[in-house]
Design an enzyme around this catalytic site. Structure first.
Site, PDB file in Angstrom:
ATOM      1  N   HIS A   1      -5.595  14.602 -25.816  1.00  0.00           N
ATOM      2  CA  HIS A   1      -5.409  13.210 -25.407  1.00  0.00           C
ATOM      3  C   HIS A   1      -6.567  12.296 -25.817  1.00  0.00           C
ATOM      4  O   HIS A   1      -6.360  11.097 -25.996  1.00  0.00           O
ATOM      5  CB  HIS A   1      -5.198  13.132 -23.894  1.00  0.00           C
TER       6      HIS A   1
ATOM      7  N   LYS B   1       1.658  22.979 -15.401  1.00  0.00           N
ATOM      8  CA  LYS B   1       1.193  21.682 -14.892  1.00  0.00           C
ATOM      9  C   LYS B   1       0.864  21.796 -13.407  1.00  0.00           C
ATOM     10  O   LYS B   1      -0.208  21.384 -12.961  1.00  0.00           O
ATOM     11  CB  LYS B   1       2.260  20.608 -15.148  1.00  0.00           C
TER      12      LYS B   1
ATOM     13  N   GLU C   1       4.036  18.044 -25.638  1.00  0.00           N
ATOM     14  CA  GLU C   1       3.375  18.310 -24.341  1.00  0.00           C
ATOM     15  C   GLU C   1       3.598  19.770 -23.918  1.00  0.00           C
ATOM     16  O   GLU C   1       2.777  20.354 -23.217  1.00  0.00           O
ATOM     17  CB  GLU C   1       3.904  17.362 -23.257  1.00  0.00           C
TER      18      GLU C   1
ATOM     19  N   HIS D   1       3.828   8.743 -27.338  1.00  0.00           N
ATOM     20  CA  HIS D   1       2.718   9.432 -26.682  1.00  0.00           C
ATOM     21  C   HIS D   1       2.602  10.887 -27.163  1.00  0.00           C
ATOM     22  O   HIS D   1       1.525  11.359 -27.514  1.00  0.00           O
ATOM     23  CB  HIS D   1       2.913   9.373 -25.162  1.00  0.00           C
TER      24      HIS D   1
ATOM     25  N   ASN E   1      -5.496  17.403 -20.309  1.00  0.00           N
ATOM     26  CA  ASN E   1      -5.732  16.297 -21.241  1.00  0.00           C
ATOM     27  C   ASN E   1      -5.980  16.791 -22.659  1.00  0.00           C
ATOM     28  O   ASN E   1      -6.435  16.023 -23.515  1.00  0.00           O
ATOM     29  CB  ASN E   1      -6.939  15.475 -20.789  1.00  0.00           C
TER      30      ASN E   1
ATOM     31  N   GLU F   1      -8.538  15.389 -10.639  1.00  0.00           N
ATOM     32  CA  GLU F   1      -9.027  15.735 -11.978  1.00  0.00           C
ATOM     33  C   GLU F   1     -10.549  15.890 -12.045  1.00  0.00           C
ATOM     34  O   GLU F   1     -11.227  15.239 -12.833  1.00  0.00           O
ATOM     35  CB  GLU F   1      -8.561  14.653 -12.962  1.00  0.00           C
TER      36      GLU F   1
ATOM     37  N   HIS G   1      -5.019   9.455 -27.784  1.00  0.00           N
ATOM     38  CA  HIS G   1      -4.960   8.095 -27.227  1.00  0.00           C
ATOM     39  C   HIS G   1      -5.633   7.098 -28.168  1.00  0.00           C
ATOM     40  O   HIS G   1      -5.148   5.977 -28.350  1.00  0.00           O
ATOM     41  CB  HIS G   1      -5.655   8.042 -25.860  1.00  0.00           C
TER      42      HIS G   1
ATOM     43  N   LYS H   1      -0.042  11.095 -11.182  1.00  0.00           N
ATOM     44  CA  LYS H   1      -0.772  10.026 -11.872  1.00  0.00           C
ATOM     45  C   LYS H   1       0.192   8.880 -12.152  1.00  0.00           C
ATOM     46  O   LYS H   1       1.224   9.087 -12.806  1.00  0.00           O
ATOM     47  CB  LYS H   1      -1.313  10.532 -13.205  1.00  0.00           C
TER      48      LYS H   1
ATOM     49  N   ARG I   1      -7.782  20.462 -13.770  1.00  0.00           N
ATOM     50  CA  ARG I   1      -6.751  19.512 -14.224  1.00  0.00           C
ATOM     51  C   ARG I   1      -7.144  18.820 -15.531  1.00  0.00           C
ATOM     52  O   ARG I   1      -6.278  18.414 -16.312  1.00  0.00           O
ATOM     53  CB  ARG I   1      -6.480  18.460 -13.127  1.00  0.00           C
TER      54      ARG I   1
ATOM     55  N   ARG J   1       0.818  -1.234   0.000  1.00  0.00           N
ATOM     56  CA  ARG J   1       0.000   0.000   0.000  1.00  0.00           C
ATOM     57  C   ARG J   1       0.842   1.270   0.000  1.00  0.00           C
ATOM     58  O   ARG J   1       0.392   2.316   0.449  1.00  0.00           O
ATOM     59  CB  ARG J   1      -0.965   0.037   1.188  1.00  0.00           C
TER      60      ARG J   1
HETATM   61  N1  LIG Z   1       1.515  10.136 -15.527  1.00  0.00           N
HETATM   62  C1  LIG Z   1       1.241  11.148 -16.315  1.00  0.00           C
HETATM   63  O1  LIG Z   1       0.689  12.167 -15.899  1.00  0.00           O
HETATM   64  C2  LIG Z   1       1.661  11.070 -17.761  1.00  0.00           C
HETATM   65  C3  LIG Z   1       1.752  12.238 -18.534  1.00  0.00           C
HETATM   66  C4  LIG Z   1       2.258  12.136 -19.837  1.00  0.00           C
HETATM   67  C5  LIG Z   1       2.637  10.904 -20.350  1.00  0.00           C
HETATM   68  N2  LIG Z   1       2.509   9.789 -19.557  1.00  0.00           N
HETATM   69  C6  LIG Z   1       2.920   8.481 -20.074  1.00  0.00           C
HETATM   70  O2  LIG Z   1       4.287   8.565 -20.445  1.00  0.00           O
HETATM   71  C7  LIG Z   1       4.548   7.599 -21.445  1.00  0.00           C
HETATM   72  C8  LIG Z   1       5.338   8.250 -22.555  1.00  0.00           C
HETATM   73  O3  LIG Z   1       6.542   8.751 -22.038  1.00  0.00           O
HETATM   74  P1  LIG Z   1       7.876   8.793 -22.907  1.00  0.00           P
HETATM   75  O4  LIG Z   1       7.593   9.372 -24.227  1.00  0.00           O
HETATM   76  O5  LIG Z   1       8.921   9.375 -22.039  1.00  0.00           O
HETATM   77  O6  LIG Z   1       8.103   7.228 -23.188  1.00  0.00           O
HETATM   78  P2  LIG Z   1       9.276   6.199 -22.953  1.00  0.00           P
HETATM   79  O7  LIG Z   1       9.554   6.032 -21.510  1.00  0.00           O
HETATM   80  O8  LIG Z   1       8.864   4.981 -23.702  1.00  0.00           O
HETATM   81  O9  LIG Z   1      10.559   6.885 -23.619  1.00  0.00           O
HETATM   82  C9  LIG Z   1      10.564   7.154 -25.007  1.00  0.00           C
HETATM   83  C10 LIG Z   1      11.889   6.688 -25.637  1.00  0.00           C
HETATM   84  O10 LIG Z   1      12.961   7.515 -25.168  1.00  0.00           O
HETATM   85  C11 LIG Z   1      14.068   6.679 -24.760  1.00  0.00           C
HETATM   86  N3  LIG Z   1      14.827   7.465 -23.764  1.00  0.00           N
HETATM   87  C12 LIG Z   1      14.432   7.813 -22.524  1.00  0.00           C
HETATM   88  N4  LIG Z   1      15.307   8.683 -21.979  1.00  0.00           N
HETATM   89  C13 LIG Z   1      16.304   8.854 -22.872  1.00  0.00           C
HETATM   90  C14 LIG Z   1      17.495   9.649 -22.889  1.00  0.00           C
HETATM   91  N5  LIG Z   1      17.788  10.500 -21.911  1.00  0.00           N
HETATM   92  N6  LIG Z   1      18.297   9.550 -23.967  1.00  0.00           N
HETATM   93  C15 LIG Z   1      17.984   8.730 -25.015  1.00  0.00           C
HETATM   94  N7  LIG Z   1      16.844   8.012 -25.078  1.00  0.00           N
HETATM   95  C16 LIG Z   1      16.017   8.062 -24.004  1.00  0.00           C
HETATM   96  C17 LIG Z   1      13.414   5.421 -24.297  1.00  0.00           C
HETATM   97  O11 LIG Z   1      14.285   4.316 -24.274  1.00  0.00           O
HETATM   98  C18 LIG Z   1      12.296   5.268 -25.323  1.00  0.00           C
HETATM   99  O12 LIG Z   1      12.801   4.666 -26.471  1.00  0.00           O
HETATM  100  C19 LIG Z   1       3.197   7.063 -21.910  1.00  0.00           C
HETATM  101  O13 LIG Z   1       2.999   5.776 -21.368  1.00  0.00           O
HETATM  102  C20 LIG Z   1       2.208   8.050 -21.324  1.00  0.00           C
HETATM  103  O14 LIG Z   1       0.958   7.462 -21.024  1.00  0.00           O
HETATM  104  C21 LIG Z   1       2.051   9.847 -18.290  1.00  0.00           C
END
Ligand SMILES: NC(=O)c1ccc[n+]([C@@H]2O[C@H](COP(=O)([O-])OP(=O)(O)OC[C@H]3O[C@@H](n4cnc5c(N)ncnc54)[C@H](O)[C@@H]3O)[C@@H](O)[C@H]2O)c1
Length: 382
Positions: free
Chosen positions: A256, A235, A193, A275, A253, A245, A260, A151, A249, A129
């Site tokens: 999105h 943010k 973003e 993403h 989105n 949300e 999505h 999130k 908040r 938890r």
């Molecule tokens: N929790 C939230 O509020 C929230 C908000 C936005 C996005 N998200 C989530 O985030 C995810 C997308 O994030 P992302 O685009 O970072 O994806 P990811 O973690 O898959 O990274 C994208 C790519 O970048 C590479 N990478 C990461 N850091 C690097 C670095 N410093 N140098 C070289 N390569 C690097 C990774 O290996 C991967 O190939 C989705 O699942 C989305 O739903 C969540």
């Protein structure tokens, strides 16, 4: 609260009863982690969940310094990409935690992009938890978005972020050095973003971005720090007072709902759109709906397309080029868009721009209009 010097910036975040810091700087990861761990827990067990991309660097980034301070380190490397944000990955990490008898006051550190951060947060929030969580985001998406606001989630079947909760870290460290190694595609995806933040709340940021593409692609640290700080502040401003949300908040989105649906519908075997790329397409779709609905705003769609194109982000889906039949893909998007988490009273809620820097939430967008937006975005032979 923001403390700032030329070398770094620090935000104190008060989203629940435990305030924490978001720290922007360079070369500070291990020293900040050690300082915060010493203040927050006497437990010495740490799991580092990290992007396998950093297999060679993880010793220097964190592991050796933590070992020197007497911590027991369990490493969990994993592949990034949204197809890995799954319950199966979570189970493997639970197994590592359980086998090694980690406890509530042990710590999970996520070193990676949004996929690693969301998954690590999900595990940390659910195991016993709730364990301590530290984010070390390494993509721009993770730095300005996913590591902030609490999130945490995994994807389940065709629903993005289907299973999750709200859970805040004890520290988030944004080390600008990680941006240097980001591939161009991931740099662009993160910028989507930032555009989202500008379009929903900050015209000045939008105008600034319009003139700074060259510096951004050169990874000029001053320019990146400025735009990222603005995005982080937007943010935090939208999340504060509305972590769950229910009001403002929701606006984060923007792009999105449609984005999505495209991400999920195209990711049959592997990820087609990052993403951020999905968000870019989703913003164009939302701007299309806005132009149709509020005729006074005919410029809005052109502005979106102009600036997203300038930054090399997708503004259309070429269905045959990614191996899809156009009409089938549109049909799939119409099915998957209904899985959007913002649904209320069985209605989709859309965030639509009234102007750059101003948007509202609407729940009366017809299915015909949504389909029209997909038809506008998704191109092909027919
Ligand atoms: N929790 C939230 O509020 C929230 C908000 C936005 C996005 N998200 C989530 O985030 C995810 C997308 O994030 P992302 O685009 O970072 O994806 P990811 O973690 O898959 O990274 C994208 C790519 O970048 C590479 N990478 C990461 N850091 C690097 C670095 N410093 N140098 C070289 N390569 C690097 C990774 O290996 C991967 O190939 C989705 O699942 C989305 O739903 C969540």
């Amino acid at each position: 609260m923001i403390k700032s010097t030329s070398a770094h910036k620090e935000y104190t975040v008060n989203l629940d009863e435990r305030p924490y810091s978001i720290f922007l700087g360079r070369g500070v990861v291990s020293s900040m982690v050690i300082e915060v761990l010493k203040n927050k827990t006497a437990n010495k067990d740490i799991v580092i969940l990290f992007d396998a991309n950093f297999a060679e660097e993880i010793d220097d980034i964190l592991r050796l310094q933590l070992i020197q301070e007497g911590y027991n380190i369990y490493l969990y490397p994993m592949e990034a990409g949204k197809q890995n944000k799954t319950i199966n990955q979570a189970i493997k990490i639970y197994e590592l935690l359980e086998t090694n008898n980690l406890s509530r006051d042990s710590t999970v550190i996520a070193v990676g992009g949004g996929v690693i951060g969301d998954l690590a947060g999900f595990v940390a929030s659910t195991y016993l938890r709730g364990m301590n969580l530290i984010h070390v985001p390494t993509t721009i998406t993770a730095m300005i978005d996913s590591s902030i606001g609490g999130k945490v989630a995994i994807n389940f079947r065709k629903t993005i972020n289907a299973i999750g909760s709200y859970y805040h870290p004890i520290l988030s460290i944004i080390d600008m050095d990680f941006i240097k190694t980001l591939g161009i595609r991931d740099l662009r995806a993160g910028l989507a973003e930032i555009f989202k933040c500008a379009i929903i709340a900050d015209k000045e940021l939008f105008e600034y971005l319009k003139t700074k593409s060259e510096s951004v692609f050169r990874r000029d640290e001053e320019v990146l720090l400025w735009i990222m700080s603005r995005a982080i502040e937007i943010k935090l401003n939208h999340v504060s007072g509305d972590v769950q949300e229910r009001g403002k908040r929701l606006k984060l989105n923007y792009g999105h709902t449609i984005g999505h649906a495209i991400e999920v519908s195209t990711s049959v075997l592997e990820e087609v759109y990052r993403h951020g790329e999905g968000v870019a397409l989703g913003m164009v779709g939302a701007a299309y709906i806005a132009r149709k609905n509020f005729s006074q705003n005919s410029e809005i769609l052109d502005l979106h397309e102009e600036v997203l194109r300038l930054y090399g982000l997708p503004i259309r889906v070429d269905a045959p080029a990614i191996g899809f039949d156009r009409m089938s893909l549109i049909d799939d998007c119409m099915i998957n868009v209904q899985k959007d988490k913002k649904r209320k009273d069985n209605k989709l809620r859309f965030i639509l721009p009234r102007d750059i820097g101003k948007c509202e939430v609407y729940s009366d967008i017809s299915e015909t209009m949504i389909r029209e937006a997909f038809e506008y975005l998704i191109r092909g032979d027919k």
